[in-house]
Scaffold this active site. Structure first.
Site, PDB file in Angstrom:
ATOM      1  CD  GLU A   1      40.949  39.862  41.657  1.00  0.00           C
ATOM      2  OE1 GLU A   1      40.098  39.978  42.206  1.00  0.00           O
ATOM      3  OE2 GLU A   1      40.995  38.869  39.947  1.00  0.00           O
TER       4      GLU A   1
ATOM      5  CD  GLU B   1      44.129  35.441  39.739  1.00  0.00           C
ATOM      6  OE1 GLU B   1      42.670  35.335  39.750  1.00  0.00           O
ATOM      7  OE2 GLU B   1      44.799  36.536  40.650  1.00  0.00           O
TER       8      GLU B   1
END
Lengths: 500, 500, 500, 500
Positions: C157, C276
């Site tokens: 991220e 995820e």
């Protein structure tokens, strides 16, 4: 040696009272659990003591910002998990209060790779509350009657500046008083003690501690100290080498603690718990992995009960991070057990002394190389012979055989030829993390060599002879032999062989 | 001995193809399961063969009065339970068709304590249906493709009158034909064979059997026979003593079977399965429990593959009732494993040969006392040295070391000093049923002694020397040594000791 | 619903490709291992992905002062221990490169309670060496051919400033390039990808990332992104509450990634791994523990394979510390499994989809509330019906019965009445750490309710009706029924009862 | 129902004193061991009683020709193995002396498929020696103080001609006297009794037995009898169907035994052990596998302690051969557990009554459909409600809540909808030997459905309502609820759902 079974010797065997451990947070790991399980299955210690109850990774004292707001609570999630696993394995804590939670610390001095904070609390009131809340929580979860039997020690080695800022004795006494009182508030039945000193000025600290207690009308339930028996370290790469010191000088030093205590009328006879002992105090000294250590420890275990209530080997296993994460299968760690569940020679010294303890406390022989106990009722005899030197020794014991015509002796030998996982690992090339196949070979070498013999009585006596290699430890037990052969079975004929 | 790694020797190692067992009904017991589990974990046989598939206690052929009415059915409850447990343990049946269900028997001649009926069927049609139904049931439950790989043997030792009424050859041939055809009807892919002869007139039986097959245009898939190597028995109480016979006469006898088969054009090269072998054929001969047996078997295992497709040691465990229920822990039973899971010395002979097999079939040395294989790709060497005599022997092997400067050798020794549970049991007084504590001591002696060494290359060669005690068996493996010491670790310094 | 078995539906079921985990250091703990074991036994994921490979507690990058001297090494002790345990449990890593070892970090920005350093390396050269050394070590220990199949993702991220200092895109691209090349140097067969974006500007990041790759002539093997489906959080005490967002808007967002990639000629069709996903991205949102989550996830799992190669549920278990140490048994953690091995409702959604996958990929029906697959060869049918709403639904499916007169259906139901450990825990008083007795009660409620029925064919068809409670998930399988009653057994008579 | 906690009811709960078993020889099998393990884990009986101690397959009395010579010995190999496994599982024998070893039998009358010889000994002296030798052996091996607590019963059902030749009363009394005296010779502390009658003329037998004892000055330590509650059998194929008889007539019959004994001054108050009881005495009656049996047994268990010291359910498991080898998974066997470890509904009736016993003997309510006990100290309440009829019943109990505002009730329900492995097996097609996959489905249905509720106090009272389906059994326990929610946790909000 002629053994007169009626004469007895002083032998206060407390081998299984307590054992040391790496910091409590490590008790969450699987490897730690697996190693402790092995220790408990064979030895079965009653208590376990180590640092880090209040360290960050246990997360008990939780003061922080949460979603932008101040938040405070005691968080016992991990403590419960650790204690659950201890009880599952049949072991109970000997609690050490320390080190300082970061949020409660007055400074940022830390010790070890894992950064235990070794400064006084910034609020003694909060410190006291923390102790009380923790003990009360334990009582609630595990049953008050049980938990109050867990001894409590205040801090660790405050006489060393690394463990307690400035080795500030006055500050420690303050900490002790506050802690002692907090423990007793949680339940007056708790046993609490200190000052957990090690080495430097130990006698002075103990005397001063007791003077302080006398002055403050505090009655500690026991006194604690440590006991290591090696000389100055020499460093090489990741490792430390030290020579062993003379055991007698160590025993003499222990005697100073006993004498110091007994010089106080109020404290005379107060029990001493040696809450740490080993040869070397360095977690990277290869001696811990050797047969030499096993033999040295046998000697220690035959003596330490003479003046002390207990002595806690530092440590049960090799899951340990004080000097960083170990790099290799054998790294000179303190453990009785190494990575992968490998039992080191010293493991067996403890296992053997445990078996003596199980037979009872009637010691019928003891010298600097052996100790023998018997069960008067069954006539069973158990003994250990050790050899701290490099050359073989031979010891003979002649016992009255009672009414038995023959006795069976079962011997278990741990020496450099029979039980030397370190050598096997070395031969395999010193692999940092052995493969499963290599580990299996190493473990094939982590147990005693077992041998039985029949001792036939002559003139009502039998003689047992132990030939013990250098650094060897031999355990034996002797029992009357009942011979119940089946019809037609002839062992001599079998031994004679079946070839024409 | 100088080993030239380029030269190879004939060594057809089929050690794990099949193992013998007490009658199938015993496979329902827990002790049987526990013993077989131990065998499978360490050795891992592929097939298991024994008597009693159709014996009363398996209850397959159920013909009776029930609540006053005639009732008939095949009952596979116990068969399924046994086969389930076999597959659970990774072993598959080598089916022996026999003995005769009581309700189907033409007579009441029985064999053994457990009374296996050894008479022909009173209806060959019902016998054929029984076979077909049983195989079909197995196919349905365990998968046809799998089940057809389970070999099928017709009856056991019909050349002995106790096993087959009157040792009536013609009657056996009839049984064979009917059975063979029934098997093939169940599925033509099944492999079926006979005549499972033992000892007396074996060559004559085999020749006659093949002549019969030629005449009847039957094509057996293999020929079976047995192989025991002891002389006449002498009985004492519950036990039997026999001298070992000369192995060479046994091998010569085996050759007669090979020659007999190869003399038939149609059957030349037909595989021979030795569906039973051991030293003694008596289940009460103490030799089976000895190191002497282990050494003798090593020799056998190095030879038996020369002319046979497989050879099935009689038997894997000591749960056995042919001569009655055993009276004592060691009773001279056939097993590789004794009561309580004790591994006998011979267990390890099989385990060691299995390890050779796992390395592959490249044999670089073989004589009457040793066999050595290597994996050409990795350079790993595995070998076994045995000593059938009473006096120690010494064997040296010199190998090219390849590019390695050092090799690691791991030795596992099984000899009367290291691995002799029989002696331990004797020393303990020969208890019929050892206590848990005694059993633990016995089991501490049921495994090899493990030892490692580093072989340093000199002139591109290393030499391994094996000193093998009388009746000893030594397994070794040799691999290149990769030495990866950690920074500062100095093993020599550790060995030198820590005392000043 | 009439099911035409010849028509098929798009259903790319990759439920078991990968699952998420708390940071790698936690994989050393026993609780983690125990939870993962439960997941693997029932679901059996192929890969596991999480943060923290290079975090301090793994200790891989070891640069420090030791006994007063500078010391550097890679220390793989803990990495080996973690990977050993993964392989033991039949799961292999999906490696995420990150975060930054403190000694290699250019700044001190950290994320999470456990303080993962999220700054670029101060030396990209050392970073590259670290990657190469780590992968090479893994290849050496676990076998190169195996290890190169473990996918490698660069960082996590980076489009969020907390995870990558300043969300600095150019810096990330630099990191990607250096990392990509280091991985390929270790072995060109490794598959490597990025940019692991989440939420904010994801489409822009993916396009920019691919443009950068095009420019630099880098060929990533796959693209990664995350997928969460809840709205803004509201905080209360230790907890977070969020509303679920509309699934379709989520799917639309996923489509933008697919479209972005496919707009590049060079990268068209490049696989997308959702590394995820979950409903909420907060580890303290109670929704994760509910049946509602289980039903919502069933819907997700029926769709996510449509445009993605895989999707990794965040996370398998509740051993997790990003927001601190959990305070209580259920704390809104991401896990499929909660403390003490309690299986949450969502666990079963995954288990059920795994069973569909095991039957094969022939989907014969799919809508927004159900999915059904069949094995053409055996005729077995497996399906799942779910209910994302609060009110019960009823779904009927009519199938051709083939040649069967009757079919057996086995249903497994997970709904708030049958499988609701959260409610049980609440009823018990929401104990922070349940006692052993309480835990047993909670676990009695952590499995599906199982029910069988016989479906009798009418006109060659059978109809299955599923009545699914609000938030319920029902799995069923249907097989032909073979009826083999024993002689005289009459089930109707048994059901009629034995009272006069 | 309003429960007044101060009033108590007569409830002598001896549910776990003893359980029945198939013949002792079967205790050698693995399936038997596995089933008994399951029973002991959940219920934990103290004693186990069955036939066959001296039957052939135990081999204790060994008289035969061996290698042509007469040979005699007692062989305890199998007895030791069985007793070892019993003690391992925490259960101890209630010894039944019988049946007659073939070599010692005076005739060849046998009973059962397994042919237990039911004739008197041809030498009472040898019979007495056999008893004495067996008990002495047990004392030697397992410890005299322990073994003398194992009750001893002389023979089984001598009042039935099948079990004792001619149901010859005088001969039985002779057997009793000889046996009684042999037992007391082994150790006077042994408790011994008889006459183990069943059904026919039981009252007459008991009176005559006691008259005999009076005359002979024998003092039996207890009286034994059996208790079955079904009517005449009807046979179909392998199965038997019978109607249940009225429980009250059974209780009345039991009272006749009590009265008979109490009519003797010397024997007044002598304990009665019901050494067998069940609904049907046929091992092929499907009732044993049903929920109906479970409900009927609950009623029995609430009554049987009123006049008897113990009552032993016939039998713990389905390993049983009296009528032949079972043909199928469920065959109407007596067991609490079926093949493969499947727990039948009646298993849970026993488990539930065991939980009442564990709480203590303070019964605060009892009627024909329920029984409730409490622990006065903790306030915990445990109860069972059962429904012997086909239609649902509803029972409400109102308790004083003490100082609690809320109580937690945990219910465990066993009824035809929740716990009906027989139905599942039927639906699967009644497979004789279920596949592993089928067995797993059956076992998913062999446990209670668990449900918790919070009972909020109103006016200091709480009301528990049990809705019990036909043939259902419901267990509940009630405890004060301590509510300890974590900061910010709001269960109502969670239940409300996360959808907008």
């Amino acid at each position: 040696m002629k053994i007169d079974r009626k004469k007895t010797y002083r032998f206060n065997n407390k081998v299984d009272y307590c054992v040391g451990t790496g910091r409590m947070g490590l008790a969450l790991t699987k490897e730690y659990y697996d190693q402790l399980r092995i220790v408990q299955e064979e030895i079965g210690f009653k208590h376990i003591r180590g640092h880090g109850l209040f360290h960050e990774d246990m997360g008990i004292y939780e003061e922080r910002k949460l979603f932008g707001k101040k938040s405070f609570c005691y968080n016992f999630t991990y403590l419960d998990r650790v204690i659950d696993s201890y009880l599952e394995l049949g072991i109970e804590p000997f609690l050490e209060l320390g080190f300082m939670p970061k949020a409660l610390a007055s400074g940022d001095q830390t010790i070890f790779y894992w950064k235990g904070n070794t400064t006084p609390p910034k609020s003694y009131e909060k410190w006291a509350k923390l102790i009380e809340a923790t003990l009360t929580h334990l009582c609630d979860r595990y049953g008050r009657d049980r938990v109050v039997t867990w001894p409590v020690e205040v801090w660790n080695e405050p006489n060393l500046p690394g463990f307690w800022k400035g080795a500030d004795m006055e500050e420690y006494f303050k900490l002790y008083k506050v802690s002692h009182e907090a423990v007793k508030r949680a339940d007056a039945r708790f046993k609490v003690g200190g000052p957990a000193v090690c080495g430097i000025k130990d006698e002075f600290w103990i005397r001063s501690f007791l003077e302080f207690c006398r002055k403050e009308k505090l009655k500690p339930d026991f006194v604690t100290r440590h006991h290591y028996t090696t000389e100055e370290p020499e460093w090489k790469g990741h490792f430390t080498y030290q020579f062993l010191s003379d055991p007698d000088s160590g025993f003499a030093n222990l005697q100073t603690s006993r004498d110091a205590i007994d010089s106080f009328k109020e404290f005379k006879g107060l029990p001493i718990h040696i809450t740490e002992f080993n040869t070397s105090y360095m977690p990277t000294n290869p001696i811990h992995d050797t047969n030499e250590n096993a033999a040295y420890m046998a000697h220690q275990l035959s003596h330490l009960g003479d003046m002390n209530e207990s002595y806690s080997y530092w440590t049960f296993g090799d899951v340990f991070e004080e000097h960083g994460i170990p790099h290799t299968q054998f790294y000179g760690g303190f453990g009785l057990v190494a990575a992968g569940g490998v039992r080191k020679p010293t493991f067996w010294t403890f296992a053997f002394f445990k078996r003596l303890e199980e037979l009872g406390d009637r010691c019928i022989y003891k010298d600097e190389e052996s100790v023998i106990v018997e069960d008067e009722k069954t006539g069973e005899i158990r003994g250990i012979v050790w050899n701290r030197g490099k050359k073989p020794i031979k010891k003979s014991f002649t016992f009255p055989a009672g009414e038995s015509k023959a006795l069976v002796v079962v011997r278990q030998t741990v020496d450099p030829k029979t039980t030397n996982p370190l050598k096997v690992w070395h031969d395999l090339g010193e692999p940092a993390a052995p493969s499963a196949e290599q580990l299996e070979i190493i473990k094939a070498s982590d147990r005693p060599f077992v041998k039985t013999d029949v001792l036939h009585a002559r003139n009502g006596e039998v003689t047992l002879t132990a030939n013990v290699l250098g650094y060897g430890v031999e355990y034996f037990n002797i029992k009357p032999r009942t011979f119940t052969p089946d019809k037609g079975y002839n062992y001599s004929r079998v031994v004679a062989g079946f070839a024409r």
